[in-house]
Motif scaffolding. Sequence first.
Motif, PDB file in Angstrom:
ATOM      1  N   GLY A 141     -24.041  24.142  16.844  1.00 14.58           N
ATOM      2  CA  GLY A 141     -24.008  22.952  16.588  1.00 14.58           C
ATOM      3  C   GLY A 141     -22.878  22.241  17.061  1.00 14.58           C
ATOM      4  N   ARG A 142     -23.050  21.459  18.249  1.00 12.30           N
ATOM      5  CA  ARG A 142     -22.112  20.583  18.751  1.00 12.30           C
ATOM      6  C   ARG A 142     -22.817  19.457  19.514  1.00 12.30           C
ATOM      7  NH1 ARG A 142     -18.312  24.310  22.513  1.00 12.30           N
ATOM      8  NH2 ARG A 142     -16.928  22.771  21.332  1.00 12.30           N
ATOM      9  N   ARG A 143     -22.184  18.650  20.289  1.00 13.77           N
ATOM     10  CA  ARG A 143     -22.705  17.797  20.994  1.00 13.77           C
ATOM     11  C   ARG A 143     -23.387  18.220  22.075  1.00 13.77           C
ATOM     12  NH1 ARG A 143     -20.161  14.770  25.082  1.00 13.77           N
ATOM     13  NH2 ARG A 143     -18.134  15.649  24.230  1.00 13.77           N
ATOM     14  N   ASP A 152     -24.266  15.963  10.993  1.00 12.09           N
ATOM     15  CA  ASP A 152     -23.079  15.187  10.462  1.00 12.09           C
ATOM     16  C   ASP A 152     -22.319  16.388   9.790  1.00 12.09           C
ATOM     17  OD1 ASP A 152     -24.554  15.870   8.068  1.00 12.09           O
ATOM     18  OD2 ASP A 152     -24.409  13.844   7.580  1.00 12.09           O
ATOM     19  N   MET A 153     -21.233  15.861   8.904  1.00 11.40           N
ATOM     20  CA  MET A 153     -20.514  16.762   8.415  1.00 11.40           C
ATOM     21  C   MET A 153     -21.000  17.484   7.295  1.00 11.40           C
ATOM     22  SD  MET A 153     -16.900  14.829   8.271  1.00 11.40           S
ATOM     23  CE  MET A 153     -15.912  16.120   7.369  1.00 11.40           C
ATOM     24  N   ALA A 154     -21.924  16.905   6.682  1.00 15.55           N
ATOM     25  CA  ALA A 154     -23.017  17.555   5.516  1.00 15.55           C
ATOM     26  C   ALA A 154     -23.566  18.919   5.961  1.00 15.55           C
ATOM     27  CB  ALA A 154     -23.765  16.657   4.805  1.00 15.55           C
ATOM     28  N   VAL A 155     -24.114  18.545   7.222  1.00 24.47           N
ATOM     29  CA  VAL A 155     -24.970  19.490   7.780  1.00 24.47           C
ATOM     30  C   VAL A 155     -23.984  20.675   8.373  1.00 24.47           C
ATOM     31  CG1 VAL A 155     -26.681  20.438   9.866  1.00 24.47           C
ATOM     32  CG2 VAL A 155     -27.022  18.170   8.677  1.00 24.47           C
ATOM     33  N   ALA A 156     -23.074  20.182   8.822  1.00 23.33           N
ATOM     34  CA  ALA A 156     -21.899  21.184   9.679  1.00 23.33           C
ATOM     35  C   ALA A 156     -21.393  22.194   8.363  1.00 23.33           C
ATOM     36  CB  ALA A 156     -20.600  20.604  10.147  1.00 23.33           C
ATOM     37  N   LYS A 157     -21.069  21.696   7.304  1.00 22.02           N
ATOM     38  CA  LYS A 157     -20.704  22.439   6.329  1.00 22.02           C
ATOM     39  C   LYS A 157     -21.576  23.699   5.945  1.00 22.02           C
ATOM     40  CE  LYS A 157     -17.725  18.998   3.935  1.00 22.02           C
ATOM     41  NZ  LYS A 157     -18.010  18.054   3.119  1.00 22.02           N
ATOM     42  N   ALA A 190     -11.334  22.260  25.902  1.00 16.98           N
ATOM     43  CA  ALA A 190     -10.266  22.011  25.429  1.00 16.98           C
ATOM     44  C   ALA A 190     -10.028  23.019  24.198  1.00 16.98           C
ATOM     45  CB  ALA A 190      -9.975  20.625  25.014  1.00 16.98           C
ATOM     46  N   SER A 191     -10.715  22.712  23.114  1.00 19.96           N
ATOM     47  CA  SER A 191     -10.653  23.799  21.979  1.00 19.96           C
ATOM     48  C   SER A 191     -11.947  23.324  21.238  1.00 19.96           C
ATOM     49  CB  SER A 191      -9.448  23.846  21.377  1.00 19.96           C
ATOM     50  OG  SER A 191      -9.547  24.513  20.137  1.00 19.96           O
ATOM     51  N   GLY A 192     -12.894  24.088  20.929  1.00 18.89           N
ATOM     52  CA  GLY A 192     -13.686  23.879  19.829  1.00 18.89           C
ATOM     53  C   GLY A 192     -13.127  24.037  18.614  1.00 18.89           C
ATOM     54  N   THR A 193     -13.869  23.703  17.505  1.00 20.51           N
ATOM     55  CA  THR A 193     -13.040  23.908  16.249  1.00 20.51           C
ATOM     56  C   THR A 193     -14.349  24.452  14.954  1.00 20.51           C
ATOM     57  OG1 THR A 193     -13.601  21.745  15.478  1.00 20.51           O
ATOM     58  CG2 THR A 193     -11.405  22.176  16.283  1.00 20.51           C
ATOM     59  N   SER A 194     -15.542  24.466  15.561  1.00 24.49           N
ATOM     60  CA  SER A 194     -16.540  24.844  14.507  1.00 24.49           C
ATOM     61  C   SER A 194     -16.556  26.578  14.472  1.00 24.49           C
ATOM     62  CB  SER A 194     -18.030  24.584  15.095  1.00 24.49           C
ATOM     63  OG  SER A 194     -18.085  23.274  15.320  1.00 24.49           O
ATOM     64  N   GLY A 195     -16.050  27.100  15.387  1.00 28.87           N
ATOM     65  CA  GLY A 195     -16.103  28.522  15.307  1.00 28.87           C
ATOM     66  C   GLY A 195     -14.920  29.163  14.250  1.00 28.87           C
ATOM     67  N   GLN A 196     -14.113  28.094  14.175  1.00 32.58           N
ATOM     68  CA  GLN A 196     -12.848  28.296  13.215  1.00 32.58           C
ATOM     69  C   GLN A 196     -13.498  28.040  11.932  1.00 32.58           C
ATOM     70  OE1 GLN A 196      -9.910  25.498  14.380  1.00 32.58           O
ATOM     71  NE2 GLN A 196      -9.382  26.756  16.362  1.00 32.58           N
ATOM     72  N   LYS A 197     -14.242  27.144  11.595  1.00 31.83           N
ATOM     73  CA  LYS A 197     -14.687  26.791  10.464  1.00 31.83           C
ATOM     74  C   LYS A 197     -15.654  28.018   9.906  1.00 31.83           C
ATOM     75  CE  LYS A 197     -15.487  22.037  11.634  1.00 31.83           C
ATOM     76  NZ  LYS A 197     -16.434  20.902  12.204  1.00 31.83           N
ATOM     77  N   VAL A 198     -16.249  28.616  10.793  1.00 27.12           N
ATOM     78  CA  VAL A 198     -17.190  29.850  10.565  1.00 27.12           C
ATOM     79  C   VAL A 198     -16.254  31.053  10.121  1.00 27.12           C
ATOM     80  CG1 VAL A 198     -18.444  31.301  11.706  1.00 27.12           C
ATOM     81  CG2 VAL A 198     -18.985  29.102  12.333  1.00 27.12           C
ATOM     82  N   THR A 244     -11.643  22.257   3.073  1.00 23.75           N
ATOM     83  CA  THR A 244     -12.896  21.344   3.489  1.00 23.75           C
ATOM     84  C   THR A 244     -13.850  22.091   3.820  1.00 23.75           C
ATOM     85  OG1 THR A 244     -11.542  19.345   3.893  1.00 23.75           O
ATOM     86  CG2 THR A 244     -13.753  19.584   4.757  1.00 23.75           C
ATOM     87  N   TRP A 245     -13.600  23.131   4.653  1.00 23.23           N
ATOM     88  CA  TRP A 245     -14.620  23.806   5.476  1.00 23.23           C
ATOM     89  C   TRP A 245     -15.020  25.253   4.827  1.00 23.23           C
ATOM     90  CZ3 TRP A 245     -17.447  20.814   8.250  1.00 23.23           C
ATOM     91  CH2 TRP A 245     -17.044  19.912   8.609  1.00 23.23           C
ATOM     92  N   THR A 246     -14.263  25.758   3.788  1.00 26.43           N
ATOM     93  CA  THR A 246     -14.549  26.961   3.225  1.00 26.43           C
ATOM     94  C   THR A 246     -15.539  26.548   1.810  1.00 26.43           C
ATOM     95  OG1 THR A 246     -12.520  27.692   3.696  1.00 26.43           O
ATOM     96  CG2 THR A 246     -13.830  29.009   2.023  1.00 26.43           C
TER      97      THR A 246
END
Length: 732
Positions: free
Chosen positions: A513-515, A585-590, A608-616, A424-426
Amino acid sequence: MTSALRLKAKLPTPLVALADLAYNYWWSWTADHVSLFSSLDPARWQSCGHNPVALLEAVPNERLWQVAEDPHYLNRLRQLASEFEAYRRAGQPTVQGHHRHLWASQVAPHLSADRPVAYFCIEFGLHESLPVYAGGLGVLAGDSLKSASDLGVPMVGMGLLYRQGYFHQHLNRSGWQEEHYAHCEVNHLPMELVRDEFGQPVTIKVDIRQRTVRVQVWRVQVGRSQLYLLDTDRSDNDSLDRRITSHLYGGNPETRLAQALVLGVGGVRMLHALDIEPMVYHLNASHGAFALLEVAYREMRYSDADFGEIAREVSQRAVFTTHSPVSAASNVFSADLIESFLGSYWPQLRLSREEFLALGNRRPDDPWDLFSMTVLALRLSSKANGVSHRHGEICREMWQALYPDREVAQVPIGAITNGVHPRTWTAPLMMDLYQQYLGDSWATPSVDSDRWADVDKIPDEQLWQRHSLLKERLIAYTRSRVQSARQQRGEAADEIAAVDHLLDPKVLTLGFGRRFSPYKRGELLFSDLHRAIRILAHARRPIQIIFAGKANPADDEGKRIIQRLMEWCRHPALRDRVAYIEDYDMAVAKLLVAGVDLWLSHPRRPEASGTSGQKVCFNGGLNCGTFDGWWAEGYKPGSAGQAANGWVIGKVNPDSDSDSQNRQDADSLYDLLGKQIAPMYYQRDMAGLPRQWIAMMKASIRSCAPSYSSDRMVAEYLTQMYAPTPPPTVSR
Ligand SMILES: *Cc1c(COP(=O)(O)O)cnc(C)c1O
């Protein structure tokens, strides 16, 4: 007739396969997906919010027939349709009833389509076209369903259908966030209302506020997984009850409690109505915790055993993932509210008021304590976990009071670190590169990490070229979004024209990009404006940054942060270097995670744990973050012959999180950016390539891709949390 059949009837015969693809989100994680739908009608694809069902319904017939005669298009469609068929078939049970071809069938023969893992969550982020998510929690749930599908782990998601979705963000002329909700046309979403053999919607009943509420359910196909979305908006419900499931996180405590009842109690009843008998109940965050009470209640109808005994048995099948790093989390209710909503429920569990309230009280003897859904979930689940190792430690400390006879280290809360769904994220451009140099297997879910070592074979030029393209695309997209936002706000013509100079593809580009909530410290970079300007507007080594993210509607402090960021966007020295994309949103995030050079993450500790950095990482970007959450495990310093995979802000494990901590972290961030990050980025060889930077990009992919994939995460849940439990000991 189902909606899918109706759509098929409309399509020219050669295109009928498009309907099957459109009604299963599997399409969204194939490399070729976007072009298959978008090429039908690029403008409508945008205006439909990337929803393939709405698109196919809206595309004019002439256009459909034109495509139906295009051999090139038909070839691609045939190819994708046969891949889809093969994917689905691999999940069909053999005569022995096992899912033989899939990884999970060997590991988890106790799970099956009618005895799956039921995964409860208040939000699910599968795709931008299904607006039932707000952020990280939902995206994690969506990624889990997708990986479960890919691995062959039988899993059904249980959530709520919000007809008003989550709010859209608009910033007014003073930079203040305004929220508005768009009604979603449920009949054009890629899902089906579940009906019985007489064509009537399957419904269950839940008593809420002394009224019987009827709940129906929609089925969303997610590869081989299903997501069920409960819905109270039926004409036979009271108008107040119809709105229980209208807004995600939009309501007052009463609505939130009603939602928790629909999700938990309603979810279990609905599973039963659908003939699904879950082997495992997995609560992703605590909103669905009433599910476990309902499972206990169902068992008690056939047993004389008391609640405690039954609850212990139920807890053997219950898994709870906690996400909060602080105990005073929002998911708490007053005893009065609990009483007015659940007062008729606890006698059915053979519990007194005090016994029931004690289930959600941190200190059972304290009658004034609030009823916490997290405490309830912890008490009723035999297995619980935090979402990174550091977070697991924090949870054990935080909740030790619930286990008075145990030392902190013995508190039964483990850790499974979050991951993201690679397919999804690549970005497709990167997927293609991995395909070439790592082979098909890069996308095959497995728990094997060796193959990622082959990233080193990718020629520097190619990696850099693809990354640069993704960055250019992000910048073009950012400009057009900023431009239309300025137009909408009615800004002056020169403000709108200035967008042409906003951001430069040659400049080192950061993303955030996050809350926006104060603890995420979104404006850390601007804590010292003069220093920020010196670094960002540096003559030879400039830096630019793209922000995106919403603040909770009730969080004025978060909104003030966004407002200040909008001021930096207009500051004469920064106006070309700082951009804010509204309505994340998820489109911008991608686009964002695929296009930035460096991701910034610097929440106040602990997180707790972010996840956006993993998508990067999956897209070759680098991380710069505080040593916390997943980054405390993911960060790999360089060693002889190996580049580091990113940078750490501030000191490791500092003990204060005061103003001085903010100053220290800002200091550290400025130092890193000015003295290490920018100099390395701008150091080029004869070919114009930043070789050291590219070495770090490869280190980032190689070290993070295998570890922070949701395949690894779901595999860990399967082996550590979903293991078969001994048969029930309770007498029937
Ligand atoms: C991944 C994602 C998030 C989660 O971001 P964190 O880094 O975990 O805070 C939030 N919103 C969207 C749209 C996402 O795609």
